[in-house]
Design a protein around this motif. Structure first.
Motif, PDB file in Angstrom:
ATOM      1  N   GLU A  87     -41.716 -24.318  -2.488  1.00 16.32           N
ATOM      2  CA  GLU A  87     -41.468 -24.392  -1.049  1.00 16.32           C
ATOM      3  C   GLU A  87     -40.773 -25.668  -0.623  1.00 16.32           C
ATOM      4  O   GLU A  87     -40.203 -25.721   0.469  1.00 16.32           O
ATOM      5  CB  GLU A  87     -42.791 -24.254  -0.283  1.00 16.32           C
ATOM      6  CG  GLU A  87     -43.483 -22.908  -0.520  1.00 16.32           C
ATOM      7  CD  GLU A  87     -44.804 -22.808   0.223  1.00 16.32           C
ATOM      8  OE1 GLU A  87     -45.223 -23.821   0.850  1.00 16.32           O
ATOM      9  OE2 GLU A  87     -45.425 -21.731   0.187  1.00 16.32           O
ATOM     10  N   HIS A  88     -40.802 -26.719  -1.445  1.00 14.06           N
ATOM     11  CA  HIS A  88     -40.218 -28.007  -1.048  1.00 14.06           C
ATOM     12  C   HIS A  88     -39.661 -28.717  -2.282  1.00 14.06           C
ATOM     13  O   HIS A  88     -40.291 -28.723  -3.337  1.00 14.06           O
ATOM     14  CB  HIS A  88     -41.280 -28.883  -0.378  1.00 14.06           C
ATOM     15  CG  HIS A  88     -40.715 -29.995   0.439  1.00 14.06           C
ATOM     16  ND1 HIS A  88     -40.307 -31.188  -0.112  1.00 14.06           N
ATOM     17  CD2 HIS A  88     -40.469 -30.094   1.768  1.00 14.06           C
ATOM     18  CE1 HIS A  88     -39.843 -31.983   0.835  1.00 14.06           C
ATOM     19  NE2 HIS A  88     -39.929 -31.337   1.992  1.00 14.06           N
ATOM     20  N   VAL A  89     -38.472 -29.291  -2.130  1.00 15.87           N
ATOM     21  CA  VAL A  89     -37.838 -29.951  -3.285  1.00 15.87           C
ATOM     22  C   VAL A  89     -38.612 -31.190  -3.729  1.00 15.87           C
ATOM     23  O   VAL A  89     -38.498 -31.626  -4.882  1.00 15.87           O
ATOM     24  CB  VAL A  89     -36.367 -30.331  -2.965  1.00 15.87           C
ATOM     25  CG1 VAL A  89     -35.534 -29.087  -2.721  1.00 15.87           C
ATOM     26  CG2 VAL A  89     -36.288 -31.268  -1.765  1.00 15.87           C
ATOM     27  N   PRO A 184     -24.841 -18.593  -4.614  1.00 16.45           N
ATOM     28  CA  PRO A 184     -25.975 -19.298  -3.995  1.00 16.45           C
ATOM     29  C   PRO A 184     -27.268 -18.507  -4.118  1.00 16.45           C
ATOM     30  O   PRO A 184     -27.275 -17.285  -3.942  1.00 16.45           O
ATOM     31  CB  PRO A 184     -25.544 -19.426  -2.528  1.00 16.45           C
ATOM     32  CG  PRO A 184     -24.624 -18.274  -2.296  1.00 16.45           C
ATOM     33  CD  PRO A 184     -23.924 -18.016  -3.604  1.00 16.45           C
ATOM     34  N   VAL A 185     -28.358 -19.196  -4.435  1.00 13.15           N
ATOM     35  CA  VAL A 185     -29.649 -18.517  -4.584  1.00 13.15           C
ATOM     36  C   VAL A 185     -30.717 -19.097  -3.666  1.00 13.15           C
ATOM     37  O   VAL A 185     -31.800 -18.530  -3.557  1.00 13.15           O
ATOM     38  CB  VAL A 185     -30.137 -18.565  -6.049  1.00 13.15           C
ATOM     39  CG1 VAL A 185     -29.245 -17.720  -6.940  1.00 13.15           C
ATOM     40  CG2 VAL A 185     -30.215 -19.999  -6.551  1.00 13.15           C
ATOM     41  N   ALA A 186     -30.413 -20.210  -2.996  1.00 15.02           N
ATOM     42  CA  ALA A 186     -31.362 -20.793  -2.046  1.00 15.02           C
ATOM     43  C   ALA A 186     -30.650 -21.877  -1.247  1.00 15.02           C
ATOM     44  O   ALA A 186     -29.592 -22.371  -1.655  1.00 15.02           O
ATOM     45  CB  ALA A 186     -32.576 -21.377  -2.754  1.00 15.02           C
ATOM     46  N   ALA A 187     -31.242 -22.203  -0.122  1.00 18.37           N
ATOM     47  CA  ALA A 187     -30.763 -23.332   0.676  1.00 18.37           C
ATOM     48  C   ALA A 187     -31.927 -24.300   0.858  1.00 18.37           C
ATOM     49  O   ALA A 187     -33.091 -23.955   0.641  1.00 18.37           O
ATOM     50  CB  ALA A 187     -30.250 -22.852   2.032  1.00 18.37           C
ATOM     51  N   VAL A 193     -37.321 -25.346   0.956  1.00 18.55           N
ATOM     52  CA  VAL A 193     -36.509 -24.310   0.302  1.00 18.55           C
ATOM     53  C   VAL A 193     -36.566 -23.048   1.150  1.00 18.55           C
ATOM     54  O   VAL A 193     -37.649 -22.553   1.475  1.00 18.55           O
ATOM     55  CB  VAL A 193     -37.030 -24.027  -1.127  1.00 18.55           C
ATOM     56  CG1 VAL A 193     -36.207 -22.922  -1.787  1.00 18.55           C
ATOM     57  CG2 VAL A 193     -37.006 -25.300  -1.971  1.00 18.55           C
ATOM     58  N   VAL A 194     -35.397 -22.531   1.517  1.00 17.42           N
ATOM     59  CA  VAL A 194     -35.333 -21.325   2.356  1.00 17.42           C
ATOM     60  C   VAL A 194     -34.379 -20.315   1.733  1.00 17.42           C
ATOM     61  O   VAL A 194     -33.545 -20.659   0.901  1.00 17.42           O
ATOM     62  CB  VAL A 194     -34.871 -21.654   3.793  1.00 17.42           C
ATOM     63  CG1 VAL A 194     -35.862 -22.598   4.465  1.00 17.42           C
ATOM     64  CG2 VAL A 194     -33.478 -22.272   3.807  1.00 17.42           C
ATOM     65  N   VAL A 198     -34.425 -16.025  -5.948  1.00 14.24           N
ATOM     66  CA  VAL A 198     -34.881 -16.023  -7.341  1.00 14.24           C
ATOM     67  C   VAL A 198     -36.401 -16.180  -7.328  1.00 14.24           C
ATOM     68  O   VAL A 198     -36.923 -17.232  -6.978  1.00 14.24           O
ATOM     69  CB  VAL A 198     -34.243 -17.167  -8.160  1.00 14.24           C
ATOM     70  CG1 VAL A 198     -34.692 -17.089  -9.609  1.00 14.24           C
ATOM     71  CG2 VAL A 198     -32.724 -17.115  -8.060  1.00 14.24           C
ATOM     72  N   ALA A 199     -37.087 -15.117  -7.673  1.00 13.97           N
ATOM     73  CA  ALA A 199     -38.548 -15.127  -7.591  1.00 13.97           C
ATOM     74  C   ALA A 199     -39.155 -14.514  -8.841  1.00 13.97           C
ATOM     75  O   ALA A 199     -38.487 -13.855  -9.623  1.00 13.97           O
ATOM     76  CB  ALA A 199     -38.997 -14.353  -6.347  1.00 13.97           C
TER      77      ALA A 199
END
Length: 200
Positions: A87-89, A184-187, A193-194, A198-199
């Protein structure tokens, strides 16, 4: 004229409105002569009304279940997929399933590779964090005038990703791509992370 009005009033008073207007009287309906026909006509509508009354209130008119948005329900953990990047870098360094590399500092547009340019173009086309007209203007808007780039390995998936990071007006923004591609797979928005696709 006065006699006609008086006669009409008398007729109404003695025979009733229905007869005066040429309509069947209550006595005719009571005969039962036309009652059966009307009962047959009304029966299907009555049955249909009963069928509708028996239907559950949450079903749509055609019998299908109503649409429910695919959002998680509070308190229902279930077996929902979890984003590979969490959820967070800020948690990547402690995540045993991720191996983030060191950031490379790109401080000038000329230092961007063709792939870097493609990735930035794709990222801004999809998420549109802020507007700029040229790469020089873009770098001038960034805090420190730089883009940070690093590789992030997912040990569970045995795959690598590229994380582009930038700071603008006190906030952290970024994109995550499949390494070596502009997919792109996430921002990243202020570290969160939004739009992760990729899960596992």
């Amino acid at each position: 004229m006065t006699r006609f009005i008086t006669a009409a009033l008398l007729l109404l008073a003695t025979t009733g409105c229905d007869a005066a207007l040429g309509l069947p009287s209550d006595a005719v309906w009571a005969d039962g002569a036309d009652v059966d026909v009307d009962a047959e006509t009304d029966a299907p509508a009555t049955e249909a009304d009963e069928d509708l009354a028996d239907e559950p209130a949450d079903e749509s008119a055609d019998g299908e279940e109503p649409f429910v948005p695919p959002f998680p329900i509070d308190g229902d953990e279930g077996d929902e997929d979890r984003c590979v990047f969490g959820e967070h870098v800020g948690a990547w360094a402690e995540d045993p399933t991720l191996a983030p590399g060191l950031f490379e500092h790109i401080t000038h547009p000329a230092d961007l590779s063709d792939l870097d340019l493609d990735q930035l173009e794709e990222g801004f086309a999809r998420w549109d964090f802020f507007d700029f007209a040229t790469l020089d203007e873009f770098f001038g808007m960034l805090e420190g005038g730089r883009v940070l780039a690093r590789d992030v390995d997912s040990l569970d998936l045995d795959r690598s990703f590229t994380h582009l990071r930038m700071h603008f007006r006190g906030m952290e923004f970024g994109f995550v791509f499949v390494a070596g591609t502009d997919r792109p797979v996430a921002a990243v928005v202020d570290g969160d992370v939004v739009d992760c696709s990729v899960a596992y």
